[in-house]
Design a protein around this motif. Structure first.
Motif, PDB file in Angstrom:
ATOM      1  N   SER A  13     -15.394  22.563 -61.718  1.00  0.00           N
ATOM      2  CA  SER A  13     -16.440  21.623 -61.330  1.00  0.00           C
ATOM      3  C   SER A  13     -17.768  22.349 -61.257  1.00  0.00           C
ATOM      4  N   ARG A  14     -18.747  21.795 -61.900  1.00  0.00           N
ATOM      5  CA  ARG A  14     -20.066  22.417 -61.856  1.00  0.00           C
ATOM      6  C   ARG A  14     -20.780  22.146 -60.540  1.00  0.00           C
ATOM      7  N   ASN A  15     -20.317  21.165 -59.754  1.00  0.00           N
ATOM      8  CA  ASN A  15     -20.985  20.809 -58.506  1.00  0.00           C
ATOM      9  C   ASN A  15     -20.316  21.384 -57.269  1.00  0.00           C
ATOM     10  N   ILE A  16     -19.229  22.127 -57.423  1.00  0.00           N
ATOM     11  CA  ILE A  16     -18.504  22.626 -56.264  1.00  0.00           C
ATOM     12  C   ILE A  16     -18.473  24.142 -56.305  1.00  0.00           C
ATOM     13  N   ARG A  17     -18.732  24.728 -55.159  1.00  0.00           N
ATOM     14  CA  ARG A  17     -18.759  26.179 -55.028  1.00  0.00           C
ATOM     15  C   ARG A  17     -18.255  26.540 -53.634  1.00  0.00           C
ATOM     16  N   PRO A  18     -17.913  27.815 -53.421  1.00  0.00           N
ATOM     17  CA  PRO A  18     -17.549  28.220 -52.066  1.00  0.00           C
ATOM     18  C   PRO A  18     -18.723  28.015 -51.105  1.00  0.00           C
ATOM     19  N   LEU A  19     -18.417  27.528 -49.923  1.00  0.00           N
ATOM     20  CA  LEU A  19     -19.419  27.369 -48.882  1.00  0.00           C
ATOM     21  C   LEU A  19     -19.834  28.755 -48.412  1.00  0.00           C
ATOM     22  N   GLU A  20     -21.093  28.912 -48.094  1.00  0.00           N
ATOM     23  CA  GLU A  20     -21.604  30.207 -47.655  1.00  0.00           C
ATOM     24  C   GLU A  20     -22.138  30.093 -46.234  1.00  0.00           C
ATOM     25  N   MET A  21     -22.173  31.203 -45.543  1.00  0.00           N
ATOM     26  CA  MET A  21     -22.697  31.230 -44.177  1.00  0.00           C
ATOM     27  C   MET A  21     -24.122  30.662 -44.136  1.00  0.00           C
ATOM     28  N   SER A  22     -24.878  30.880 -45.184  1.00  0.00           N
ATOM     29  CA  SER A  22     -26.259  30.381 -45.231  1.00  0.00           C
ATOM     30  C   SER A  22     -26.324  28.853 -45.329  1.00  0.00           C
ATOM     31  N   ASP A  23     -25.183  28.188 -45.596  1.00  0.00           N
ATOM     32  CA  ASP A  23     -25.133  26.725 -45.666  1.00  0.00           C
ATOM     33  C   ASP A  23     -24.967  26.078 -44.293  1.00  0.00           C
ATOM     34  N   LEU A  24     -24.718  26.868 -43.252  1.00  0.00           N
ATOM     35  CA  LEU A  24     -24.318  26.300 -41.970  1.00  0.00           C
ATOM     36  C   LEU A  24     -25.299  25.297 -41.379  1.00  0.00           C
ATOM     37  N   ASP A  25     -26.588  25.513 -41.506  1.00  0.00           N
ATOM     38  CA  ASP A  25     -27.551  24.533 -40.960  1.00  0.00           C
ATOM     39  C   ASP A  25     -27.335  23.164 -41.593  1.00  0.00           C
ATOM     40  N   HIS A  26     -27.147  23.122 -42.905  1.00  0.00           N
ATOM     41  CA  HIS A  26     -26.928  21.852 -43.603  1.00  0.00           C
ATOM     42  C   HIS A  26     -25.551  21.266 -43.257  1.00  0.00           C
ATOM     43  N   VAL A  27     -24.549  22.131 -43.163  1.00  0.00           N
ATOM     44  CA  VAL A  27     -23.209  21.671 -42.786  1.00  0.00           C
ATOM     45  C   VAL A  27     -23.249  21.017 -41.410  1.00  0.00           C
ATOM     46  N   LEU A  28     -23.912  21.661 -40.461  1.00  0.00           N
ATOM     47  CA  LEU A  28     -23.978  21.125 -39.099  1.00  0.00           C
ATOM     48  C   LEU A  28     -24.724  19.794 -39.063  1.00  0.00           C
ATOM     49  N   GLU A  29     -25.729  19.656 -39.888  1.00  0.00           N
ATOM     50  CA  GLU A  29     -26.462  18.385 -39.972  1.00  0.00           C
ATOM     51  C   GLU A  29     -25.539  17.267 -40.470  1.00  0.00           C
ATOM     52  N   ILE A  30     -24.774  17.539 -41.522  1.00  0.00           N
ATOM     53  CA  ILE A  30     -23.829  16.548 -42.049  1.00  0.00           C
ATOM     54  C   ILE A  30     -22.741  16.279 -41.014  1.00  0.00           C
ATOM     55  N   GLU A  31     -22.222  17.326 -40.406  1.00  0.00           N
ATOM     56  CA  GLU A  31     -21.153  17.210 -39.405  1.00  0.00           C
ATOM     57  C   GLU A  31     -21.593  16.313 -38.237  1.00  0.00           C
ATOM     58  N   ARG A  32     -22.781  16.541 -37.733  1.00  0.00           N
ATOM     59  CA  ARG A  32     -23.276  15.764 -36.581  1.00  0.00           C
ATOM     60  C   ARG A  32     -23.535  14.310 -36.950  1.00  0.00           C
ATOM     61  N   GLY A  33     -23.869  14.071 -38.216  1.00  0.00           N
ATOM     62  CA  GLY A  33     -24.081  12.703 -38.681  1.00  0.00           C
ATOM     63  C   GLY A  33     -22.794  11.974 -39.028  1.00  0.00           C
ATOM     64  N   GLY A  34     -21.697  12.720 -39.116  1.00  0.00           N
ATOM     65  CA  GLY A  34     -20.447  12.128 -39.553  1.00  0.00           C
ATOM     66  C   GLY A  34     -19.390  11.962 -38.481  1.00  0.00           C
ATOM     67  N   TYR A  35     -19.525  12.690 -37.388  1.00  0.00           N
ATOM     68  CA  TYR A  35     -18.468  12.682 -36.375  1.00  0.00           C
ATOM     69  C   TYR A  35     -19.033  12.479 -34.972  1.00  0.00           C
ATOM     70  N   SER A  36     -18.297  11.740 -34.155  1.00  0.00           N
ATOM     71  CA  SER A  36     -18.694  11.543 -32.760  1.00  0.00           C
ATOM     72  C   SER A  36     -18.473  12.819 -31.942  1.00  0.00           C
ATOM     73  N   HIS A  37     -17.549  13.665 -32.362  1.00  0.00           N
ATOM     74  CA  HIS A  37     -17.256  14.930 -31.688  1.00  0.00           C
ATOM     75  C   HIS A  37     -17.259  16.046 -32.736  1.00  0.00           C
ATOM     76  N   PRO A  38     -18.461  16.442 -33.176  1.00  0.00           N
ATOM     77  CA  PRO A  38     -18.554  17.419 -34.277  1.00  0.00           C
ATOM     78  C   PRO A  38     -18.108  18.814 -33.874  1.00  0.00           C
ATOM     79  N   TRP A  39     -17.701  19.572 -34.882  1.00  0.00           N
ATOM     80  CA  TRP A  39     -17.391  20.978 -34.676  1.00  0.00           C
ATOM     81  C   TRP A  39     -18.678  21.710 -34.319  1.00  0.00           C
TER      82      TRP A  39
END
Length: 163
Positions: free
Chosen positions: A14-40
């Motif tokens: 897949s050209r759109n999928i890659r390993p997640l990197e530590m530098s992605d965490l700010d964006h991951v947390l933004e998606i996580e908080r928008g997606g779950y009532s009890h985010p990680w």
């Protein structure tokens, strides 16, 4: 599978999928908080960057749209966290990421992929069922809730099935 084995060579899977990197965490947390009532928490995500886990990012034009966290234990993969950003839901991004992580897990020798999903999460249940996952059990009170805990449905997909 030997401990510490590197990620599968994803090559042209897949050209759109890659390993997640530590530098992605700010964006991951933004998606996580928008997606779950009890985010990680950020700490939980940081703890997932280890050799027996696979963390995947779905990106397009540099934008992180979805992510997945998969633990590998012996010959079984466990999808621990799977979230698609609100703006990208119902666009096929989730299906593409799910198909990719299934192929990657089975390519690495996993014989089964399991996951839990909230009983109330009908869109996710429909996605998993449409991709061949079978419900194999329930975990009462598994998820925290606003007023009370919610049951999880446990789904599995075996590598012997056609993908």
């Amino acid at each position: 599978m030997p401990r510490g084995r590197p990620y599968v060579d994803i090559g042209q899977l897949s050209r759109n999928i890659r390993p997640l990197e530590m530098s992605d965490l700010d964006h991951v947390l933004e998606i996580e908080r928008g997606g779950y009532s009890h985010p990680w928490s950020e700490r939980v995500f940081r703890d997932c960057f280890r050799p027996d886990y696979r963390l995947w990012a779905h990106t397009e034009i540099g934008e992180l749209q979805a992510y997945a966290v998969v633990a590998h234990l012996f010959d079984e993969a466990h999808l621990l966290n799977f979230c698609v950003g609100r703006a990208h839901r119902n666009s096929g991004v989730g299906r593409q990421l799910l198909r990719f992580l299934v192929r990657a897990a089975f390519h690495e020798g996993m014989v089964r992929l399991i996951l839990e999903v909230r009983r109330s999460n009908e869109p996710a249940i429909a996605l998993y069922e449409s991709e061949g996952f079978q419900m194999i059990g329930e975990r009462p009170g598994y998820y925290p809730g606003v007023q009370q805990r919610e049951d999880a449905l446990v789904f599995a997909l075996d590598s012997m099935k056609e993908h």
